[in-house]
Design a protein around this motif. Structure first.
Motif, mmCIF file in Angstrom:
data_model
loop_
_atom_site.group_PDB
_atom_site.id
_atom_site.type_symbol
_atom_site.label_atom_id
_atom_site.label_comp_id
_atom_site.label_asym_id
_atom_site.label_seq_id
_atom_site.Cartn_x
_atom_site.Cartn_y
_atom_site.Cartn_z
ATOM 1 N N ARG A 63 0.859 -1.178 0.000
ATOM 2 C CA ARG A 63 0.000 0.000 0.000
ATOM 3 C C ARG A 63 0.897 1.230 0.000
ATOM 4 N NH1 ARG A 63 -2.337 -2.945 4.131
ATOM 5 N NH2 ARG A 63 -3.825 -4.444 3.328
ATOM 6 N N SER A 64 0.900 2.025 1.066
ATOM 7 C CA SER A 64 1.770 3.199 1.091
ATOM 8 C C SER A 64 2.906 3.021 2.091
ATOM 9 C CB SER A 64 0.955 4.439 1.443
ATOM 10 O OG SER A 64 0.414 4.296 2.737
ATOM 11 N N VAL A 65 3.037 1.827 2.650
ATOM 12 C CA VAL A 65 4.038 1.564 3.686
ATOM 13 C C VAL A 65 5.289 0.955 3.055
ATOM 14 C CG1 VAL A 65 4.506 0.316 5.820
ATOM 15 C CG2 VAL A 65 2.215 1.190 5.376
ATOM 16 N N LYS A 66 6.429 1.602 3.293
ATOM 17 C CA LYS A 66 7.703 1.073 2.795
ATOM 18 C C LYS A 66 8.399 0.344 3.932
ATOM 19 C CE LYS A 66 9.012 3.849 -1.053
ATOM 20 N NZ LYS A 66 10.215 4.197 -1.743
ATOM 21 N N ARG A 67 8.907 -0.843 3.635
ATOM 22 C CA ARG A 67 9.624 -1.625 4.642
ATOM 23 C C ARG A 67 10.966 -2.068 4.070
ATOM 24 N NH1 ARG A 67 5.327 -5.612 7.503
ATOM 25 N NH2 ARG A 67 6.749 -5.390 9.237
ATOM 26 N N THR A 68 11.984 -2.062 4.922
ATOM 27 C CA THR A 68 13.300 -2.568 4.557
ATOM 28 C C THR A 68 13.621 -3.700 5.518
ATOM 29 O OG1 THR A 68 13.956 -0.360 3.847
ATOM 30 C CG2 THR A 68 15.711 -1.959 4.208
ATOM 31 N N VAL A 69 13.790 -4.899 4.969
ATOM 32 C CA VAL A 69 14.047 -6.062 5.816
ATOM 33 C C VAL A 69 15.264 -6.825 5.310
ATOM 34 C CG1 VAL A 69 11.629 -6.339 6.493
ATOM 35 C CG2 VAL A 69 12.454 -7.540 4.502
ATOM 36 N N GLU A 70 15.928 -7.500 6.244
ATOM 37 C CA GLU A 70 17.041 -8.378 5.898
ATOM 38 C C GLU A 70 16.565 -9.807 6.072
ATOM 39 O OE1 GLU A 70 21.572 -9.540 7.301
ATOM 40 O OE2 GLU A 70 20.568 -7.837 8.226
ATOM 41 N N VAL A 71 16.867 -10.653 5.114
ATOM 42 C CA VAL A 71 16.460 -12.049 5.165
ATOM 43 C C VAL A 71 17.300 -12.754 6.228
ATOM 44 C CG1 VAL A 71 16.260 -14.195 3.860
ATOM 45 C CG2 VAL A 71 15.822 -12.016 2.733
ATOM 46 N N ALA A 72 16.626 -13.286 7.258
ATOM 47 C CA ALA A 72 17.320 -13.982 8.347
ATOM 48 C C ALA A 72 17.171 -15.488 8.228
ATOM 49 C CB ALA A 72 16.785 -13.520 9.699
ATOM 50 N N GLY A 73 16.168 -15.918 7.477
ATOM 51 C CA GLY A 73 15.934 -17.342 7.274
ATOM 52 C C GLY A 73 15.219 -17.543 5.963
ATOM 53 N N VAL A 74 15.342 -18.737 5.412
ATOM 54 C CA VAL A 74 14.731 -19.027 4.116
ATOM 55 C C VAL A 74 13.745 -20.168 4.282
ATOM 56 C CG1 VAL A 74 15.170 -19.758 1.751
ATOM 57 C CG2 VAL A 74 16.771 -18.239 2.886
ATOM 58 N N SER A 75 12.544 -19.944 3.771
ATOM 59 C CA SER A 75 11.520 -20.975 3.790
ATOM 60 C C SER A 75 10.604 -20.756 2.595
ATOM 61 C CB SER A 75 10.711 -20.907 5.085
ATOM 62 O OG SER A 75 9.656 -21.842 5.043
ATOM 63 N N ASP A 76 10.101 -21.851 2.044
ATOM 64 C CA ASP A 76 9.140 -21.732 0.956
ATOM 65 C C ASP A 76 7.788 -22.301 1.370
ATOM 66 O OD1 ASP A 76 9.820 -24.368 1.010
ATOM 67 O OD2 ASP A 76 10.277 -24.546 -1.115
ATOM 68 N N LYS A 77 7.643 -22.578 2.678
ATOM 69 C CA LYS A 77 6.375 -23.072 3.220
ATOM 70 C C LYS A 77 5.845 -22.070 4.225
ATOM 71 C CE LYS A 77 6.940 -27.978 2.574
ATOM 72 N NZ LYS A 77 8.229 -28.167 1.994
ATOM 73 N N ARG A 78 4.549 -21.816 4.151
ATOM 74 C CA ARG A 78 3.916 -20.864 5.066
ATOM 75 C C ARG A 78 3.607 -21.577 6.382
ATOM 76 N NH1 ARG A 78 1.094 -15.896 3.754
ATOM 77 N NH2 ARG A 78 -0.571 -15.464 5.232
ATOM 78 N N GLY A 79 4.015 -20.958 7.469
ATOM 79 C CA GLY A 79 3.786 -21.550 8.777
ATOM 80 C C GLY A 79 3.146 -20.558 9.724
ATOM 81 N N PRO A 80 3.266 -20.813 11.020
ATOM 82 C CA PRO A 80 2.694 -19.893 12.007
ATOM 83 C C PRO A 80 3.354 -18.516 11.955
ATOM 84 C CG PRO A 80 3.409 -21.952 13.037
ATOM 85 C CD PRO A 80 3.868 -21.977 11.625
ATOM 86 N N ALA A 81 2.671 -17.523 12.500
ATOM 87 C CA ALA A 81 3.174 -16.146 12.457
ATOM 88 C C ALA A 81 4.523 -16.017 13.168
ATOM 89 C CB ALA A 81 2.154 -15.198 13.076
ATOM 90 N N ALA A 82 4.708 -16.737 14.259
ATOM 91 C CA ALA A 82 5.976 -16.662 14.985
ATOM 92 C C ALA A 82 7.132 -17.173 14.125
ATOM 93 C CB ALA A 82 5.889 -17.465 16.273
ATOM 94 N N THR A 83 6.892 -18.227 13.381
ATOM 95 C CA THR A 83 7.909 -18.773 12.477
ATOM 96 C C THR A 83 8.182 -17.790 11.342
ATOM 97 O OG1 THR A 83 7.099 -20.988 12.978
ATOM 98 C CG2 THR A 83 8.522 -20.766 11.065
ATOM 99 N N ALA A 84 7.125 -17.184 10.825
ATOM 100 C CA ALA A 84 7.276 -16.227 9.728
ATOM 101 C C ALA A 84 8.061 -15.001 10.181
ATOM 102 C CB ALA A 84 5.905 -15.810 9.206
#
Length: 138
Positions: A63-84
């Motif tokens: 939307r109008s929100v810009k975020r800058t994140v660093e990849v700390a882990g790699v996953s291609d499966k969607r899991g619980p919010a804590a894991t995400a």
């Protein structure tokens, strides 16, 4: 014989990762965001099939929100919010900018606030009478 799936844990497609990290509800929404140029990996606009690894920097606009994140882990499966949430680390500047934008949105006047209040019954009747007189006077 080595495990073949090991490579998948070292890198994955950016659209799959965005979906697994819960930035988007569906993988197709993540794909559309990448194709629309709202996702940059290490400062470069990418395609959905771009492989990302731990340590890559992602700049995404939702939307109008810009975020800058660093990849700390790699996953291609969607899991619980804590894991995400463990899959990335958001930059401190990004967090402060996002919170400031949210505060500005909360403090902004709602649409239509400058129109005044709703007319009372007597005022509405007078407006209707003027409209009727205007229609019939012609």
């Amino acid at each position: 014989m080595p495990y073949v799936g090991r490579r998948a844990m070292e890198q994955t497609r950016v659209d799959k990762w965005l979906w697994a990290a819960r930035f988007f509800k569906t993988r197709s929404a993540a794909t559309h965001a990448v194709l629309g140029g709202r996702v940059h990996v290490n400062g470069i606009r990418v395609k959905p099939a771009k492989e990302i690894r731990v340590g890559d920097m992602l700049e995404l606009t939702i939307r109008s929100v810009k975020r800058t994140v660093e990849v700390a882990g790699v996953s291609d499966k969607r899991g619980p919010a804590a894991t995400a949430a463990a899959l990335y680390v958001e930059a401190p500047e990004s967090i402060s900018a996002r919170e400031e934008a949210a505060l500005e949105r909360r403090l902004a006047r709602p649409p239509g606030a400058d129109l005044g209040e709703r007319p009372q019954k007597l005022a509405r009747r007078r407006l209707e009478a003027m409209r009727r007189a205007h229609r019939h006077g012609r």
